[in-house]
Scaffold this active site. Structure first.
Site, short mmCIF file in Angstrom:
data_model
loop_
_atom_site.label_atom_id
_atom_site.label_comp_id
_atom_site.label_asym_id
_atom_site.label_seq_id
_atom_site.Cartn_x
_atom_site.Cartn_y
_atom_site.Cartn_z
N LYS A 156 -6.30 3.23 -7.02
CA LYS A 156 -5.59 2.15 -7.70
C LYS A 156 -6.41 0.87 -7.56
O LYS A 156 -6.73 0.44 -6.44
CB LYS A 156 -4.22 1.98 -7.03
CG LYS A 156 -3.09 1.72 -7.99
CD LYS A 156 -1.78 1.73 -7.24
CE LYS A 156 -0.64 1.30 -8.12
NZ LYS A 156 0.58 1.08 -7.34
O1 G3P Z 1 4.36 0.36 -8.86
C1 G3P Z 1 4.46 -1.03 -8.79
C2 G3P Z 1 5.68 -1.43 -8.08
O2 G3P Z 1 5.63 -1.05 -6.74
C3 G3P Z 1 6.03 -2.86 -8.21
O3 G3P Z 1 7.40 -2.88 -8.21
O4 G3P Z 1 9.62 -3.79 -7.86
O5 G3P Z 1 7.66 -4.71 -6.56
O6 G3P Z 1 7.90 -5.18 -8.97
P1 G3P Z 1 8.18 -4.21 -7.88
#
Ligand code: G3P
Length: 216
Positions: free
Chosen positions: A83
């Site tokens: 990633k």
């Molecule tokens: O895969 C990306 C994710 O972990 C981000 O999610 O909820 O932190 O915006 P969030």
């Protein structure tokens, strides 16, 4: 559409795996920070549980250092996907890794222009963060539509991996648009199966059966 779980929590990964719908895992340094094990050890354990793609994020921000880090991460298991953050140095790293046939998940994507560039560089997956766009009153779903259209226009092989998923409608709308993958927390997988009419209907079936048996 493939289902990935977005966590570093081993119990949650096992639970999703047991549900029979899990195709892969996405992780990031923030998710790893919630667990007690070191990130590398977590990735080793995750790869033992899930045979599908497991995204492991670099923390370097310079091309050479990203490649050095990737070289170490890919030793963990055959199903590791690297990633890489979508910055100029990251784009160079995507190209280098793609040329070596190492699958890359381009992360922190917030625009169609970023998605176009990472596809041209050869990313295996693009991760648009739709929940974080919604948070700033910008439609995350519109971005998914744009990326799916652009990739179809030019037959890019990069898979659209919808990330920062916050609720079941994000998943359903992504499937309607034709996104390749959705990564989500375990809570969203649970929400997807839930329906109050299912619970009410089941309760009635069971009580009707019990009452009918008592009268026989
Ligand atoms: O895969 C990306 C994710 O972990 C981000 O999610 O909820 O932190 O915006 P969030």
């Amino acid at each position: 559409m493939k289902f990935f779980i977005d966590t570093c929590n081993l119990d949650q990964i096992k639970e999703a795996m047991d549900m029979g719908v899990l195709d892969g895992v996405t992780t990031n340094p923030s998710l790893a920070a919630k667990e007690t094990m070191p990130y590398r050890k977590l990735l080793e354990e995750i790869c033992k549980i899930v045979p599908g793609p497991v995204s492991a994020e670099v923390i370097s921000t310079e091309h050479k250092a990203m490649i050095a880090e990737s070289d170490e991460l890919i030793k963990i298991a055959d199903n590791i996907v690297i990633k890489i953050p979508t910055i100029a140095e990251g784009l160079k790293a995507v190209k280098t890794l793609a040329d070596r046939k190492i699958p890359v998940n381009s992360t922190l994507v917030f625009s169609a222009s970023q998605a176009l560039l990472v596809a041209k560089a050869g990313a295996a997956y693009v991760s648009p963060f739709i929940g974080r766009l919604d948070d700033i009153s910008t439609s995350g779903m519109e971005l998914i539509e744009q990326i799916v259209t652009i990739y179809a226009n030019y037959q890019f092989k990069t898979e659209v991996l919808v990330a920062s998923v916050r609720h079941p409608m994000h998943v359903v709308e992504s499937a309607l648009i034709g996104a390749d993958v959705c990564t989500m927390p375990l809570s969203v997988i649970h929400q997807l199966i839930k329906h109050p009419l299912t619970d009410i209907g089941l309760e009635k079936f069971l009580s009707d059966y019990k009452n009918s048996q008592a009268n026989k």
